[in-house]
Design a protein around this motif. Structure first.
Motif, short mmCIF file in Angstrom:
data_model
loop_
_atom_site.label_atom_id
_atom_site.label_comp_id
_atom_site.label_asym_id
_atom_site.label_seq_id
_atom_site.Cartn_x
_atom_site.Cartn_y
_atom_site.Cartn_z
N PRO A 116 -27.61 -25.13 15.90
CA PRO A 116 -27.88 -23.73 15.55
C PRO A 116 -29.08 -23.61 14.65
O PRO A 116 -29.45 -24.55 13.95
CB PRO A 116 -26.59 -23.30 14.84
CG PRO A 116 -26.00 -24.57 14.32
CD PRO A 116 -26.34 -25.61 15.34
N GLN B 232 -21.91 -8.20 18.53
CA GLN B 232 -20.59 -8.57 18.03
C GLN B 232 -19.58 -7.46 18.31
O GLN B 232 -18.43 -7.73 18.68
CB GLN B 232 -20.67 -8.85 16.53
CG GLN B 232 -19.40 -9.45 15.95
CD GLN B 232 -19.62 -9.91 14.52
OE1 GLN B 232 -20.35 -9.27 13.76
NE2 GLN B 232 -19.00 -11.01 14.15
N LYS C 177 -24.66 -16.92 20.30
CA LYS C 177 -23.26 -17.30 20.15
C LYS C 177 -23.05 -18.07 18.85
O LYS C 177 -22.09 -17.83 18.11
CB LYS C 177 -22.81 -18.18 21.32
CG LYS C 177 -22.57 -17.45 22.63
CD LYS C 177 -22.06 -18.45 23.67
CE LYS C 177 -21.80 -17.80 25.00
NZ LYS C 177 -21.27 -18.77 25.99
N LYS C 178 -23.95 -19.01 18.58
CA LYS C 178 -23.82 -19.81 17.36
C LYS C 178 -24.04 -18.95 16.11
O LYS C 178 -23.34 -19.10 15.11
CB LYS C 178 -24.81 -20.97 17.39
CG LYS C 178 -24.44 -22.05 18.41
CD LYS C 178 -25.43 -23.19 18.35
CE LYS C 178 -25.06 -24.28 19.37
NZ LYS C 178 -23.81 -24.95 19.03
N GLU C 179 -25.01 -18.06 16.19
CA GLU C 179 -25.29 -17.20 15.04
C GLU C 179 -24.10 -16.31 14.72
O GLU C 179 -23.79 -16.06 13.55
CB GLU C 179 -26.53 -16.35 15.34
CG GLU C 179 -27.02 -15.48 14.19
CD GLU C 179 -27.65 -16.31 13.08
OE1 GLU C 179 -27.79 -15.77 11.97
OE2 GLU C 179 -27.99 -17.48 13.31
N ASN D 88 -21.00 -17.05 15.64
CA ASN D 88 -19.77 -17.85 15.66
C ASN D 88 -18.78 -17.26 16.66
O ASN D 88 -17.59 -17.09 16.39
CB ASN D 88 -19.13 -17.94 14.27
CG ASN D 88 -18.03 -19.00 14.21
OD1 ASN D 88 -18.05 -19.96 14.99
ND2 ASN D 88 -17.09 -18.81 13.30
N PRO E 270 -18.01 -18.33 20.26
CA PRO E 270 -18.17 -19.17 21.45
C PRO E 270 -17.71 -18.52 22.74
O PRO E 270 -18.13 -18.93 23.83
CB PRO E 270 -17.32 -20.41 21.12
CG PRO E 270 -16.34 -19.93 20.09
CD PRO E 270 -17.08 -18.91 19.28
#
Length: 339
Positions: free
Chosen positions: A76, A95, A136-138, A140, A142
């Motif tokens: 990330p 989100q 996705k990583k930013e 969190n 998945p």
């Protein structure tokens, strides 16, 4: 500008595999991976391992990989570049919706196009997928749903503006007129003008060798002017269409064909190995960007990500597998400068 080997794998419809009509948004959820069933297609586990040597391929039982890369293995980014107070291409928007939609082109080989199973792939599209993995990583998240939406030259700006897609990448040239309506990250690739010859031709190795040669280009394009500037002693023959110029080259009626680099990459990707590029692209550069909503805070995030994949060597490795090995081009270009 002036003007196949497939990158993914063939998977028949079956349990867990969603088949969608062309032009509809598609979920990334796919079914079991099957063997490569098209001649000369597919990306093998060995190719994947060349990019990510530490990738665990134990789950790929049939020796093929879904797409070009397992982008989830990229570390990330070490900083948060989204402004959560924004509502365009921001952490807050994605989100809240739980969905990120990627716009792609259906037939811009080898940058963005549909595979036989109806799923998109290509060099530019894989970059777009990489961006979605970074998001996705930013976040969190998945399990963030990634959807695909076909776009055209005519509707990609309206679809960005009305929020139908979050990001568009393909052969999307960055121009001042477009930049008034949408934002651009990148460029992730730059095109130019190139020379194509028959694969058996060793006498033409660059634009410098075109003096006295019969050279095809397209009528009504900037090709004649470019040849007048860079190869003034070439014997120029103008053709009405790209296909007519290609046919003339294949039939030996001309010695070379000069046009947009991307058009030639397309022809090489879909061809039979009877042609090749002669030398590096030349002339004015045409930067390909990643389209985002106007004023989007995503520009900084995507540019930071592109800098990371360039610095890590992933850009060059992706180019080699997605374009170089499929067009017979051995010289990896220098990644474009990023803001």
């Amino acid at each position: 500008g002036i003007g196949r080997r497939r990158l993914g794998v063939q998977r028949p419809a079956g349990p867990g595999h969603r088949v969608h009509a062309v032009g509809q948004a598609q979920s990334q959820t796919l079914g079991p991976r099957q063997g490569d069933e098209l001649s000369g297609s597919g990306v093998t586990a060995a190719e994947l391992a060349r990019v990510f040597p530490s990738t665990d391929l134990s789950s790929v039982s049939d020796g093929t990989a879904d797409g070009l890369y397992d982008w989830a293995n990229i570390d990330p980014l070490p900083l948060a570049l989204f402004d959560a107070a924004r509502t365009d291409f921001s952490l807050k928007r994605i989100q809240h919706s739980g969905t990120m939609t990627l716009g792609y082109r259906e037939a811009s080989v080898p940058f963005s196009y549909l595979q036989a199973d109806g799923t998109p792939t290509g060099y530019g599209f894989e970059v777009c997928k990489a961006v979605s993995e970074a998001v996705k990583k930013e976040l969190n998240m998945p399990n963030l749903t990634i959807k695909y939406q076909a776009v055209t030259s005519a509707n990609r700006i309206p679809l960005i503006q009305n929020g139908t897609v979050d990001v568009v990448v393909a052969t999307y040239s960055i121009t001042p007129a477009r930049a008034q309506k949408v934002a651009f990250a990148g460029p992730y690739f730059t095109s130019g003008v190139a020379v194509q010859v028959q694969s058996s031709n060793d006498s033409i190795t660059s634009v410098e060798d075109l003096a006295g040669k019969k050279v095809a280009t397209q009528a009504g394009s900037t090709g004649p002017a470019i040849l007048a500037q860079h190869a003034p002693k070439a014997v120029v023959q103008e053709f009405q269409t790209h296909q007519e110029a290609l046919d003339a080259l294949r039939q030996g009626r001309v010695d070379a064909y000069v046009t947009d680099h991307t058009l030639l990459l397309n022809a090489l990707s879909l061809g039979a190995g009877d042609m090749k590029l002669a030398g590096a692209p030349f002339g004015a550069q045409d930067p390909y960007g990643i389209g985002l909503p106007k004023g989007s805070d995503g520009v900084a995030f995507v540019n930071a990500f592109l800098k990371k994949v360039e610095a890590d060597g992933i850009w060059a490795k992706l180019w080699t597998i997605a374009i170089g090995e499929r067009t017979g081009s051995t010289a990896v270009p220098t990644p474009p400068a990023l803001p």
